[in-house]
Design an enzyme around this catalytic site. Structure first.
Site, PDB file in Angstrom:
ATOM      1  NE  ARG A   1      -4.324  -1.470   9.934  1.00 38.70           N
ATOM      2  CZ  ARG A   1      -3.267  -0.839   9.432  1.00 38.70           C
ATOM      3  NH1 ARG A   1      -3.363   0.391   9.020  1.00 38.70           N
ATOM      4  NH2 ARG A   1      -2.110  -1.456   9.330  1.00 38.70           N
TER       5      ARG A   1
ATOM      6  CE  LYS B   1      -2.126  -0.979   3.916  1.00 41.57           C
ATOM      7  NZ  LYS B   1      -1.419  -2.212   4.336  1.00 41.57           N
TER       8      LYS B   1
ATOM      9  NE  ARG C   1       2.220  -4.510  11.548  1.00 44.04           N
ATOM     10  CZ  ARG C   1       3.204  -4.265  10.680  1.00 44.04           C
ATOM     11  NH1 ARG C   1       4.353  -4.875  10.784  1.00 44.04           N
ATOM     12  NH2 ARG C   1       3.002  -3.409   9.721  1.00 44.04           N
TER      13      ARG C   1
ATOM     14  NE  ARG D   1       7.344  -2.373   6.099  1.00 47.06           N
ATOM     15  CZ  ARG D   1       6.021  -2.263   6.195  1.00 47.06           C
ATOM     16  NH1 ARG D   1       5.293  -2.063   5.103  1.00 47.06           N
ATOM     17  NH2 ARG D   1       5.413  -2.381   7.354  1.00 47.06           N
TER      18      ARG D   1
ATOM     19  NE  ARG E   1       6.191   0.073  10.275  1.00 47.90           N
ATOM     20  CZ  ARG E   1       4.999   0.006   9.707  1.00 47.90           C
ATOM     21  NH1 ARG E   1       4.838   0.513   8.486  1.00 47.90           N
ATOM     22  NH2 ARG E   1       3.976  -0.533  10.307  1.00 47.90           N
TER      23      ARG E   1
END
Ligand code: AMP
Length: 217
Positions: free
Chosen positions: A92, A17, A175, A131, A164
């Protein structure tokens, strides 16, 4: 310009996203509204909202619906959203989708399309745990799939790249579970309102090409 330019991006964490939003805003001057980015900035500033969100974010849980909905409503009310906007990571939950309907009404905005980025779970976990995010701008990299030219440095602004805290394997798995439990019901919700566009591709160029065709219909 795009014909359909008021957009929501839905997808599991790591579905792309943020990356696709960055590519879209570069091409089309849309406003990027990422509730995750807004919340991380609040945490860094140590505001009351940031303090409320911090522990939940660390464990991969969602922060309260009203808190994020108010942030989004304030942002949608700004003039620059007249050019179009991408809601990235909001709504969400079904409750957030209802709060968004009210925010759209109160700011005089109309939703054009809801884009669902569908990506297999294994790829999601591979992507999340590799990431890298830039401390200076919103650029996103990946150690395996999209490494920076110089290790640890952003190609765009030269700032330091970091992982992160919620991209550890354990939190990434939580998650993903939260996504299936609380966010996936939104797909049917938007299918019923005829706004849903599902994209099952995983290569950025191919996703962009499909989006450009679909959003110009
Ligand atoms: P993201 O950057 O979108 O992956 O979001 C990071 C974290 O911020 C999430 O795991 C949640 O804790 C929180 N968050 C972001 N957006 C929302 C939202 N719409 N509702 C509730 N929590 C959110």
């Amino acid at each position: 310009m795009l014909k359909q330019k008021n957009l929501i991006f839905i997808g599991a964490p790591g579905a792309g996203k943020g990356t696709i939003s960055n590519a879209m805003i570069e091409h089309y001057q849309l406003v990027h509204i990422s509730t995750g980015d807004i919340l991380r900035a609040e945490v860094a500033k140590g505001t009351a909202a940031g303090k409320q969100a911090e522990t939940l974010m660390k464990s991969g849980q969602l922060v309260p619906d009203e808190l994020v909905a108010t942030m989004v409503e304030n942002r949608l009310g700004k003039k620059d959203c007249d050019n179009g906007f991408i809601l990235d990571g909001f709504p969400r939950t079904i409750e957030q989708a209802k709060l968004l309907n009210e925010a759209l009404k109160s700011t005089g905005r109309v939703l054009d399309r809801v884009v669902y980025l569908e990506v297999p779970d294994e790829l999601i976990l591979q992507r999340l745990t590799a990431r890298l995010n830039c401390r200076g701008c919103d650029a996103i990299y990946n150690k395996i799939f999209m490494p920076p030219q110089i290790a640890g440095k952003c190609d765009k602004c030269g700032s330091e790249l970091y992982q992160r805290a919620d991209d550890s394997l354990e939190t990434a798995k939580s998650r993903l579970a939260v996504f299936y439990e609380q966010t996936q019901p939104l797909i049917d919700y938007y299918k019923n309102s005829n706004l849903l566009l599902t994209i099952s591709k995983t290569v950025i160029g191919e996703i962009m090409a499909e989006l450009e065709t679909e959003l110009n219909r």
